[in-house]
Design an enzyme around this catalytic site. Structure first.
Site, PDB file in Angstrom:
ATOM      1  N   ASP A 101       0.846  -1.204   0.000  1.00 30.84           N
ATOM      2  CA  ASP A 101       0.000   0.000   0.000  1.00 30.84           C
ATOM      3  C   ASP A 101       0.878   1.250   0.000  1.00 30.84           C
ATOM      4  O   ASP A 101       1.083   1.876   1.034  1.00 30.84           O
ATOM      5  CB  ASP A 101      -0.899  -0.057   1.251  1.00 30.84           C
ATOM      6  CG  ASP A 101      -1.773   1.179   1.421  1.00 30.84           C
ATOM      7  OD1 ASP A 101      -2.000   1.901   0.432  1.00 30.84           O
ATOM      8  OD2 ASP A 101      -2.238   1.412   2.560  1.00 30.84           O
TER       9      ASP A 101
ATOM     10  N   LYS B 129       0.438   3.646  -2.542  1.00 27.46           N
ATOM     11  CA  LYS B 129      -0.377   4.700  -3.176  1.00 27.46           C
ATOM     12  C   LYS B 129       0.438   5.538  -4.161  1.00 27.46           C
ATOM     13  O   LYS B 129       0.579   6.747  -3.993  1.00 27.46           O
ATOM     14  CB  LYS B 129      -0.991   5.611  -2.107  1.00 27.46           C
ATOM     15  CG  LYS B 129      -1.841   4.886  -1.087  1.00 27.46           C
ATOM     16  CD  LYS B 129      -2.463   5.873  -0.100  1.00 27.46           C
ATOM     17  CE  LYS B 129      -3.307   5.197   0.941  1.00 27.46           C
ATOM     18  NZ  LYS B 129      -2.563   4.327   1.878  1.00 27.46           N
TER      19      LYS B 129
ATOM     20  N   HIS C 197       1.569   7.907  -6.960  1.00 28.97           N
ATOM     21  CA  HIS C 197       0.924   9.089  -7.551  1.00 28.97           C
ATOM     22  C   HIS C 197       2.044   9.935  -8.149  1.00 28.97           C
ATOM     23  O   HIS C 197       2.689  10.710  -7.449  1.00 28.97           O
ATOM     24  CB  HIS C 197       0.175   9.857  -6.449  1.00 28.97           C
ATOM     25  CG  HIS C 197      -0.720  10.939  -6.959  1.00 28.97           C
ATOM     26  ND1 HIS C 197      -1.623  11.594  -6.166  1.00 28.97           N
ATOM     27  CD2 HIS C 197      -0.864  11.475  -8.192  1.00 28.97           C
ATOM     28  CE1 HIS C 197      -2.275  12.494  -6.875  1.00 28.97           C
ATOM     29  NE2 HIS C 197      -1.827  12.439  -8.114  1.00 28.97           N
TER      30      HIS C 197
ATOM     31  N   PRO D  96       3.022   9.192 -15.455  1.00 32.99           N
ATOM     32  CA  PRO D  96       2.700   7.824 -15.893  1.00 32.99           C
ATOM     33  C   PRO D  96       3.909   6.898 -15.970  1.00 32.99           C
ATOM     34  O   PRO D  96       3.858   5.754 -15.500  1.00 32.99           O
ATOM     35  CB  PRO D  96       2.061   8.045 -17.269  1.00 32.99           C
ATOM     36  CG  PRO D  96       1.435   9.403 -17.165  1.00 32.99           C
ATOM     37  CD  PRO D  96       2.372  10.218 -16.309  1.00 32.99           C
TER      38      PRO D  96
ATOM     39  N   THR E  35     -10.171   7.587   3.350  1.00 35.26           N
ATOM     40  CA  THR E  35     -11.250   7.468   4.349  1.00 35.26           C
ATOM     41  C   THR E  35     -11.058   8.490   5.483  1.00 35.26           C
ATOM     42  O   THR E  35     -11.955   8.697   6.287  1.00 35.26           O
ATOM     43  CB  THR E  35     -11.302   6.034   4.930  1.00 35.26           C
ATOM     44  OG1 THR E  35      -9.965   5.566   5.130  1.00 35.26           O
ATOM     45  CG2 THR E  35     -12.007   5.092   3.982  1.00 35.26           C
TER      46      THR E  35
ATOM     47  N   ARG F   5      -5.000  -0.171  13.477  1.00 35.94           N
ATOM     48  CA  ARG F   5      -4.886   0.089  14.907  1.00 35.94           C
ATOM     49  C   ARG F   5      -5.841  -0.709  15.804  1.00 35.94           C
ATOM     50  O   ARG F   5      -5.420  -1.111  16.897  1.00 35.94           O
ATOM     51  CB  ARG F   5      -4.995   1.607  15.153  1.00 35.94           C
ATOM     52  CG  ARG F   5      -3.738   2.330  14.670  1.00 35.94           C
ATOM     53  CD  ARG F   5      -3.939   3.810  14.491  1.00 35.94           C
ATOM     54  NE  ARG F   5      -4.820   4.093  13.342  1.00 35.94           N
ATOM     55  CZ  ARG F   5      -5.123   5.299  12.909  1.00 35.94           C
ATOM     56  NH1 ARG F   5      -4.622   6.366  13.527  1.00 35.94           N
ATOM     57  NH2 ARG F   5      -5.914   5.451  11.864  1.00 35.94           N
TER      58      ARG F   5
HETATM   59  O1  C5P Z   1      -5.309   1.948  11.763  1.00 39.35           O
HETATM   60  P1  C5P Z   1      -6.375   1.947  10.723  1.00 39.35           P
HETATM   61  O2  C5P Z   1      -7.313   0.762  10.810  1.00 39.35           O
HETATM   62  O3  C5P Z   1      -7.087   3.274  10.589  1.00 39.35           O
HETATM   63  O4  C5P Z   1      -5.537   1.711   9.376  1.00 39.35           O
HETATM   64  C1  C5P Z   1      -6.061   1.864   8.095  1.00 39.35           C
HETATM   65  C2  C5P Z   1      -4.980   1.531   7.103  1.00 39.35           C
HETATM   66  O5  C5P Z   1      -5.506   1.671   5.805  1.00 39.35           O
HETATM   67  C3  C5P Z   1      -3.757   2.432   7.175  1.00 39.35           C
HETATM   68  O6  C5P Z   1      -2.628   1.614   6.891  1.00 39.35           O
HETATM   69  C4  C5P Z   1      -3.964   3.435   6.067  1.00 39.35           C
HETATM   70  O7  C5P Z   1      -2.735   3.857   5.512  1.00 39.35           O
HETATM   71  C5  C5P Z   1      -4.748   2.607   5.052  1.00 39.35           C
HETATM   72  N1  C5P Z   1      -5.618   3.359   4.157  1.00 39.35           N
HETATM   73  C6  C5P Z   1      -6.644   4.176   4.596  1.00 39.35           C
HETATM   74  N2  C5P Z   1      -7.427   4.860   3.707  1.00 39.35           N
HETATM   75  C7  C5P Z   1      -7.221   4.719   2.399  1.00 39.35           C
HETATM   76  C8  C5P Z   1      -6.205   3.888   1.939  1.00 39.35           C
HETATM   77  C9  C5P Z   1      -5.417   3.199   2.853  1.00 39.35           C
HETATM   78  O8  C5P Z   1      -6.858   4.281   5.804  1.00 39.35           O
HETATM   79  N3  C5P Z   1      -8.027   5.325   1.539  1.00 39.35           N
END
Ligand code: C5P
Length: 228
Positions: A58, A60, A62, A65, A116, A200
């Protein structure tokens, strides 16, 4: 259910990551390696984790291209099972990433729609996530990262096979921390999410494997209701 649960290994170093991997064991199918751990430990640790679990890298991506396509190629070469890019990088970046992925048929390429944690109004997040999911689908990606609240709309527009990966999972009155659009493991399954990302709530639990078992039980309970 274990194949739908991804534990985000957002820990400080390889030793902590391997300890967490060992205490979770086979109850969890996927481990997610994100920025913190990858910057600290690099591909060597990913290779170690890969020997026991499926891996979602993960990072991401960005960028332009060409750079993103090369990074996808490197991820494919490393042998991870899933990698992601930011849908905000636009159509030509997404197409280049999808083209690079073709050399690795087992690799799933996923686009982040809206974080999120982004505090934008829910209706704006919803429409932007849908717009970006449709773009990702058009450009040949396998699915998206989105919140649980957007899964049903995205599946309707992009098809049931288009993967949805949902972070922001919280239950039983847990602190949202920096997440905005959260939902429980049962709601995620009811909505049709393919993969639930949990960090977490498991990592910081007094007993991480019990927390993972609790999430898995809630997921199974929701599946039971759906099949009744
Ligand atoms: O600790 P928590 O459950 O909030 O972790 C969520 C994980 O998902 C983190 O590793 C975060 O980087 C990842 N993530 C996210 N939202 C996104 C993409 C990835 O929270 N849109």
């Amino acid at each position: 259910m274990r194949e739908r649960l991804m534990v985000a290994l957002d820990v400080e170093n390889g030793e902590q990551a391997l300890n967490m991997r060992d205490s979770l064991g086979a109850a969890v199918g996927w481990l997610k390696v994100g920025l913190r751990l990858f910057v600290a430990e690099g591909p060597g640790l990913v290779r170690q984790l890969k020997s026991t679990h499926r891996i979602f890298l993960d990072l991401k991506f960005h960028d332009i291209p060409n750079t993103v396509a090369q990074a996808v190629e490197s991820a494919g070469g490393l042998g991870v099972d899933m990698v992601n890019v930011h849908a905000g990088g636009g159509a030509s970046m997404l197409r280049a990433a999808a083209e690079a992925k073709k050399a690795f048929p087992a690799l799933k390429l996923i686009a982040v729609t809206v974080l999120t944690s982004d505090p934008m109004p829910a209706d704006r997040a919803h429409s932007l996530a849908l717009e970006r999911a449709m773009l990702a689908r058009e450009c040949g990606l396998d699915g998206v990262v989105c919140s649980v609240h957007e899964v049903e709309t995205i599946k309707k527009a992009c098809g049931q096979d288009f993967l949805t990966v949902t972070p922001g999972i919280r239950w039983g009155g847990q602190d949202r921390q920096d997440q905005q659009r959260v939902a429980g493991p049962d709601d995620a399954v009811r909505a049709g999410s393919d993969f639930l990302v949990i960090g977490r709530p498991i990592l910081h639990a007094a007993d991480p494997s019990a927390a993972a078992a609790e999430a898995l039980a809630m997921m199974s309970g929701a599946i039971g209701e759906l099949s009744e």
